[in-house]
Design an enzyme around this catalytic site. Sequence first.
Site, PDB file in Angstrom:
ATOM      1  N   LYS A 238     153.629  38.661 -50.795  1.00 62.12           N
ATOM      2  CA  LYS A 238     152.782  37.623 -50.440  1.00 62.12           C
ATOM      3  C   LYS A 238     153.070  36.257 -49.922  1.00 62.12           C
ATOM      4  O   LYS A 238     152.627  35.714 -48.944  1.00 62.12           O
ATOM      5  CB  LYS A 238     151.546  37.456 -51.621  1.00 62.12           C
ATOM      6  CG  LYS A 238     150.718  36.645 -51.348  1.00 62.12           C
ATOM      7  CD  LYS A 238     149.790  36.405 -52.497  1.00 62.12           C
ATOM      8  CE  LYS A 238     150.348  35.343 -53.651  1.00 62.12           C
ATOM      9  NZ  LYS A 238     150.149  33.886 -53.460  1.00 62.12           N
ATOM     10  N   ASN A 239     154.229  35.877 -50.718  1.00 62.57           N
ATOM     11  CA  ASN A 239     154.304  34.375 -50.551  1.00 62.57           C
ATOM     12  C   ASN A 239     155.402  34.265 -49.488  1.00 62.57           C
ATOM     13  O   ASN A 239     155.709  33.060 -48.890  1.00 62.57           O
ATOM     14  CB  ASN A 239     155.215  33.816 -51.867  1.00 62.57           C
ATOM     15  CG  ASN A 239     154.036  33.213 -52.980  1.00 62.57           C
ATOM     16  OD1 ASN A 239     152.866  33.486 -52.574  1.00 62.57           O
ATOM     17  ND2 ASN A 239     154.666  32.842 -54.134  1.00 62.57           N
TER      18      ASN A 239
ATOM     19  N   CYS B  89     143.800  23.039 -58.196  1.00 60.61           N
ATOM     20  CA  CYS B  89     143.601  24.593 -58.339  1.00 60.61           C
ATOM     21  C   CYS B  89     143.759  24.321 -59.963  1.00 60.61           C
ATOM     22  O   CYS B  89     144.183  23.721 -60.637  1.00 60.61           O
ATOM     23  CB  CYS B  89     144.537  25.272 -57.744  1.00 60.61           C
ATOM     24  SG  CYS B  89     146.107  25.206 -58.130  1.00 60.61           S
TER      25      CYS B  89
ATOM     26  N   ARG C 221     148.716  19.770 -57.653  1.00 61.32           N
ATOM     27  CA  ARG C 221     149.377  20.441 -56.550  1.00 61.32           C
ATOM     28  C   ARG C 221     148.927  19.664 -55.337  1.00 61.32           C
ATOM     29  O   ARG C 221     148.471  20.007 -54.265  1.00 61.32           O
ATOM     30  CB  ARG C 221     149.148  21.826 -56.294  1.00 61.32           C
ATOM     31  CG  ARG C 221     149.490  22.794 -57.327  1.00 61.32           C
ATOM     32  CD  ARG C 221     149.022  24.122 -57.229  1.00 61.32           C
ATOM     33  NE  ARG C 221     150.095  24.697 -56.781  1.00 61.32           N
ATOM     34  CZ  ARG C 221     149.998  25.979 -56.400  1.00 61.32           C
ATOM     35  NH1 ARG C 221     149.177  26.884 -56.869  1.00 61.32           N
ATOM     36  NH2 ARG C 221     151.026  26.710 -55.599  1.00 61.32           N
TER      37      ARG C 221
HETATM   38  C1  UD1 Z   1     154.822  28.156 -53.899  1.00 65.87           C
HETATM   39  C2  UD1 Z   1     154.487  29.582 -54.377  1.00 65.87           C
HETATM   40  C3  UD1 Z   1     154.036  29.476 -55.648  1.00 65.87           C
HETATM   41  C4  UD1 Z   1     155.188  28.996 -56.668  1.00 65.87           C
HETATM   42  C5  UD1 Z   1     155.680  27.705 -56.387  1.00 65.87           C
HETATM   43  C6  UD1 Z   1     156.731  27.197 -57.123  1.00 65.87           C
HETATM   44  C7  UD1 Z   1     153.487  30.137 -51.848  1.00 65.87           C
HETATM   45  C8  UD1 Z   1     152.114  30.252 -51.381  1.00 65.87           C
HETATM   46  N1  UD1 Z   1     153.130  29.558 -53.327  1.00 65.87           N
HETATM   47  O1  UD1 Z   1     153.949  27.152 -54.123  1.00 65.87           O
HETATM   48  O2  UD1 Z   1     153.680  30.867 -55.830  1.00 65.87           O
HETATM   49  O3  UD1 Z   1     154.642  29.056 -57.937  1.00 65.87           O
HETATM   50  O4  UD1 Z   1     155.936  27.967 -54.882  1.00 65.87           O
HETATM   51  O5  UD1 Z   1     157.867  28.323 -56.978  1.00 65.87           O
HETATM   52  O6  UD1 Z   1     154.494  30.444 -51.700  1.00 65.87           O
HETATM   53  N2  UD1 Z   1     154.453  19.073 -55.341  1.00 65.87           N
HETATM   54  C9  UD1 Z   1     154.123  17.703 -55.114  1.00 65.87           C
HETATM   55  N3  UD1 Z   1     153.894  17.047 -53.760  1.00 65.87           N
HETATM   56  C10 UD1 Z   1     153.992  17.904 -52.690  1.00 65.87           C
HETATM   57  C11 UD1 Z   1     154.251  19.504 -53.083  1.00 65.87           C
HETATM   58  C12 UD1 Z   1     154.453  19.813 -54.179  1.00 65.87           C
HETATM   59  O7  UD1 Z   1     154.078  16.849 -56.038  1.00 65.87           O
HETATM   60  O8  UD1 Z   1     153.831  17.603 -51.569  1.00 65.87           O
HETATM   61  C13 UD1 Z   1     154.408  19.627 -56.715  1.00 65.87           C
HETATM   62  C14 UD1 Z   1     153.371  20.421 -56.764  1.00 65.87           C
HETATM   63  O9  UD1 Z   1     152.347  19.928 -57.439  1.00 65.87           O
HETATM   64  C15 UD1 Z   1     154.124  21.194 -57.926  1.00 65.87           C
HETATM   65  C16 UD1 Z   1     155.631  21.427 -57.769  1.00 65.87           C
HETATM   66  O10 UD1 Z   1     155.713  20.388 -56.785  1.00 65.87           O
HETATM   67  O11 UD1 Z   1     153.808  21.005 -59.028  1.00 65.87           O
HETATM   68  C17 UD1 Z   1     156.085  22.696 -56.865  1.00 65.87           C
HETATM   69  O12 UD1 Z   1     155.281  22.777 -55.594  1.00 65.87           O
HETATM   70  P1  UD1 Z   1     155.743  23.730 -54.521  1.00 65.87           P
HETATM   71  O13 UD1 Z   1     157.257  23.961 -54.454  1.00 65.87           O
HETATM   72  O14 UD1 Z   1     155.526  22.875 -53.301  1.00 65.87           O
HETATM   73  O15 UD1 Z   1     154.983  24.959 -54.628  1.00 65.87           O
HETATM   74  P2  UD1 Z   1     153.947  25.831 -53.601  1.00 65.87           P
HETATM   75  O16 UD1 Z   1     154.573  25.681 -52.333  1.00 65.87           O
HETATM   76  O17 UD1 Z   1     152.623  25.017 -53.542  1.00 65.87           O
END
Ligand code: UD1
Length: 417
Positions: A22-23, A115, A120
């Site tokens: 999915k991811n 969420c 996030r």
């Molecule tokens: C993706 C995955 C999710 C997985 C996560 C970490 C998908 C659709 N989802 O989520 O299943 O759990 O990676 O492996 O692929 N953050 C910030 N600012 C930003 C972006 C992120 O503060 O601009 C923080 C988030 O709040 C979180 C952390 O960084 O605490 C990780 O986020 P990120 O690596 O971006 O995960 P996702 O892409 O949201």
Amino acid sequence: MDKLVIEGGVSLNGPIRVSGSKNAALPILLACILPEGPVCLHNVPRLRDIHTTLKLLDILGCETSFEGNTVCSEVKDLKIEAPYDLVKTMRASVLCLGPLLALKGEAKVALPGGCAIGARPVDLHLTAFEQMGATFDLDSGYIHGKCDKLKGAHIHFDFPTVGGTENVLMAASFAEGETIIENAAREPEVVDLANFLIACGAKISGHGTSIITVQGVPSLKGSNYKVMPDRIEAGTYMVAAAMTDGELLIQDCPFQELESVVYKLRKMGVSLEEEEGGVRVRRANGLLSGVDITTQPYPGFPTDMQAQLMTLMCLANGAGTIEEKIFENRFMHVQELVRMGANIKLKGRTAMIRGVERMTGAPVMASDLRASASLVVAGLAAEGRTDVQRIYHLDRGYEKLEDKLSAVGAKVWREKE
Ligand code: UD1
């Protein structure tokens, strides 16, 4: 609303096949906005989030079809707005920002709300695009981005964000000049996206390491691509085999990509052997022991496997700990597991799990995708009946879960709540 009913205490045995990731599929589908001509993606799982993404592609002006596990998509008349109704149900919608800015010089994407597993934010995505020449306004709950032509830039992420790396990777493929992404996410799904873009003609190197270099190209061409198998689904079946003291042969298992999970499972007393046709998983000598786990960006232990490993530790000998370092508030499965007889104490971002001899079935409530998976796995091993409510979370991420589990002996079915 549906719930999943499980009569627990049955060992799972036999072959079980892993679906497409999915991811990986989500960003690759949104990257379909970029190439000229049709794109065909194979091994796309039939999941709620995928249908939501196809709806978004429709709204953005793509013509799509989804037959079996193949999605075909072609851009017709590209629009710039991703509406709140879709974004609120799937945060990954924000990944259309990069491709739209690169192609149209403008994008309006509803700001994803908080969420269940934390705030996030997407600040790291926006800062990177600003470095590439975009400016942003917040307009009635929408991020409104504009630029003349995105320009390559030297981007250093404060944190190796998965979505941020993917968003920039897509935009940079089509931007003017060279982009270097430092402290890039190294997750296998980022690598799969890069490989898809390369199949369409993008010039990317270093994917899978923390420095990715992208040379922008003036156009990309549609291609055929097969999405990688889902490592979290595979990991969940590993836990299910050990939890029920059964033996599963996991087919289409991305074993290399699960190294940190396999390492911890082996330490707990789980035998995992690669053989022709899959990975065979069972307890090594009947007993499980607790381990200490800290979630980390890849190649560290994945946060998406945290809830499942915690569930397995509930039945281990002795104690173990889990420290959640990626998301705040990702322990909502704990209270539900406790209702099933688990002994877990929470202190800040660390959970201390003391193994119990047995767990008992109970009505429990799923709060997010991976928490739901952990409750299903707990229900499979628990004595008696478990009703996992709010199963729509599971439908976002596990293709045909109850069919696959039934085929290896589980007593599990869907009912109306
Ligand atoms: C993706 C995955 C999710 C997985 C996560 C970490 C998908 C659709 N989802 O989520 O299943 O759990 O990676 O492996 O692929 N953050 C910030 N600012 C930003 C972006 C992120 O503060 O601009 C923080 C988030 O709040 C979180 C952390 O960084 O605490 C990780 O986020 P990120 O690596 O971006 O995960 P996702 O892409 O949201």
